[in-house]
Write a protein that holds these residues in place. Structure first.
Motif, short mmCIF file in Angstrom:
data_model
loop_
_atom_site.label_atom_id
_atom_site.label_comp_id
_atom_site.label_asym_id
_atom_site.label_seq_id
_atom_site.Cartn_x
_atom_site.Cartn_y
_atom_site.Cartn_z
N GLN A 91 81.31 -82.52 31.71
CA GLN A 91 81.90 -81.16 30.22
C GLN A 91 80.57 -79.95 30.21
O GLN A 91 81.45 -78.87 30.27
CB GLN A 91 82.43 -82.04 29.96
CG GLN A 91 82.50 -80.95 28.39
CD GLN A 91 84.16 -80.44 29.35
OE1 GLN A 91 85.42 -80.90 29.98
NE2 GLN A 91 84.63 -78.99 28.80
N ARG A 92 79.34 -80.46 30.33
CA ARG A 92 78.82 -80.38 29.85
C ARG A 92 77.85 -79.03 31.05
O ARG A 92 77.83 -78.23 30.90
CB ARG A 92 77.43 -80.90 29.17
CG ARG A 92 77.39 -80.94 27.95
CD ARG A 92 76.26 -82.04 26.92
NE ARG A 92 75.80 -82.83 28.35
CZ ARG A 92 76.00 -84.48 27.41
NH1 ARG A 92 76.86 -84.71 26.25
NH2 ARG A 92 75.87 -85.54 27.71
N PHE A 93 78.10 -80.07 32.09
CA PHE A 93 78.11 -78.69 33.18
C PHE A 93 79.13 -77.50 33.53
O PHE A 93 78.25 -76.71 33.71
CB PHE A 93 77.60 -80.24 34.71
CG PHE A 93 77.59 -79.26 35.86
CD1 PHE A 93 76.19 -79.16 36.11
CD2 PHE A 93 78.79 -79.61 36.74
CE1 PHE A 93 75.95 -78.10 37.21
CE2 PHE A 93 78.50 -78.45 37.69
CZ PHE A 93 76.89 -77.53 38.03
N LEU A 94 79.89 -77.64 33.61
CA LEU A 94 81.55 -77.04 33.38
C LEU A 94 81.19 -75.78 32.69
O LEU A 94 81.35 -74.43 32.65
CB LEU A 94 82.53 -77.71 33.99
CG LEU A 94 82.76 -78.66 35.01
CD1 LEU A 94 84.36 -78.83 34.58
CD2 LEU A 94 82.68 -77.70 36.11
N ASP A 95 80.41 -76.61 31.20
CA ASP A 95 80.37 -75.51 30.81
C ASP A 95 79.28 -74.55 30.40
O ASP A 95 79.62 -73.36 30.17
CB ASP A 95 80.27 -75.93 28.98
CG ASP A 95 81.47 -76.62 28.62
OD1 ASP A 95 82.34 -76.23 28.83
OD2 ASP A 95 81.65 -77.63 27.93
N SER A 96 77.94 -74.94 31.20
CA SER A 96 76.96 -74.35 31.13
C SER A 96 77.40 -73.30 32.81
O SER A 96 76.63 -72.41 32.35
CB SER A 96 75.71 -74.96 31.53
OG SER A 96 76.31 -75.71 32.93
N ILE A 97 77.94 -74.14 33.71
CA ILE A 97 78.60 -73.20 34.15
C ILE A 97 79.19 -71.89 34.47
O ILE A 97 79.34 -70.23 34.13
CB ILE A 97 78.98 -73.61 35.78
CG1 ILE A 97 78.52 -75.03 36.19
CG2 ILE A 97 80.04 -72.66 36.72
CD1 ILE A 97 78.66 -75.73 37.52
N ALA A 98 80.07 -71.83 33.12
CA ALA A 98 80.71 -70.97 33.12
C ALA A 98 80.39 -70.49 31.72
O ALA A 98 80.23 -68.38 31.72
CB ALA A 98 82.24 -71.91 32.00
N GLY A 99 79.27 -70.43 30.80
CA GLY A 99 78.48 -69.42 30.05
C GLY A 99 77.99 -68.39 30.95
O GLY A 99 77.39 -67.67 30.98
N MET A 100 76.96 -69.07 32.03
CA MET A 100 76.17 -68.33 33.31
C MET A 100 77.04 -67.51 34.04
O MET A 100 76.82 -66.47 33.67
CB MET A 100 76.00 -69.51 33.82
CG MET A 100 74.46 -68.94 35.02
SD MET A 100 73.58 -70.02 35.85
CE MET A 100 74.96 -71.38 36.54
N ILE A 101 77.88 -67.93 34.47
CA ILE A 101 79.36 -66.92 34.90
C ILE A 101 79.26 -65.99 33.54
O ILE A 101 79.69 -64.47 34.32
CB ILE A 101 80.36 -67.40 35.60
CG1 ILE A 101 79.77 -68.11 36.63
CG2 ILE A 101 81.46 -66.00 35.61
CD1 ILE A 101 81.32 -69.41 36.88
N ASN A 102 79.71 -66.14 32.13
CA ASN A 102 80.15 -65.51 31.42
C ASN A 102 79.25 -63.71 31.17
O ASN A 102 78.98 -63.31 30.87
CB ASN A 102 80.79 -66.02 30.18
CG ASN A 102 81.13 -64.59 29.40
OD1 ASN A 102 81.85 -64.07 29.30
ND2 ASN A 102 80.95 -65.52 27.53
N SER A 103 78.13 -64.65 31.49
CA SER A 103 76.66 -63.26 31.00
C SER A 103 76.18 -62.93 32.12
O SER A 103 75.47 -61.86 31.19
CB SER A 103 75.23 -64.79 31.32
OG SER A 103 75.31 -65.61 31.56
N ILE A 104 77.15 -63.25 33.18
CA ILE A 104 77.35 -61.65 34.18
C ILE A 104 77.60 -60.75 33.93
O ILE A 104 78.73 -60.63 33.75
CB ILE A 104 77.41 -62.10 35.40
CG1 ILE A 104 76.51 -64.06 36.17
CG2 ILE A 104 76.97 -61.61 36.33
CD1 ILE A 104 76.83 -64.34 37.47
N SER A 105 76.78 -59.83 34.27
CA SER A 105 77.66 -58.29 33.75
C SER A 105 77.27 -57.78 34.60
O SER A 105 76.69 -57.09 35.47
CB SER A 105 76.91 -57.86 32.25
OG SER A 105 75.27 -57.17 33.07
N PHE A 106 78.54 -56.90 35.40
CA PHE A 106 78.88 -55.98 36.58
C PHE A 106 78.87 -54.30 36.02
O PHE A 106 79.37 -54.46 34.88
CB PHE A 106 80.21 -56.70 36.58
CG PHE A 106 80.06 -58.05 37.43
CD1 PHE A 106 79.96 -58.19 38.23
CD2 PHE A 106 81.15 -59.02 36.26
CE1 PHE A 106 80.24 -59.69 38.63
CE2 PHE A 106 81.26 -60.26 36.57
CZ PHE A 106 81.17 -60.83 38.20
#
Length: 46
Positions: free
Chosen positions: A31-46
């Motif tokens: 769960q922590r791993f998936l949360d960190s991936i989701a946070g990393m993807i969320n921080s990408i600005s397009f």
């Protein structure tokens, strides 16, 4: 299953494996791993 790319048998196995994995001690780490991936993807600005 709707698109026909996964048959009912393997889908049931995947669901059961998910429930088995959720009951292990690794569930919090996953769960922590998936949360960190989701946070990393969320921080990408397009």
């Amino acid at each position: 299953m709707r698109s026909g790319s996964i048959k009912p048998g393997p889908a049931i196995v995947a669901i059961l494996f998910g429930f088995f994995l959720a009951s292990t001690g690794m569930a919090d780490d996953i769960q922590r791993f998936l949360d960190s991936i989701a946070g990393m993807i969320n921080s990408i600005s397009f």
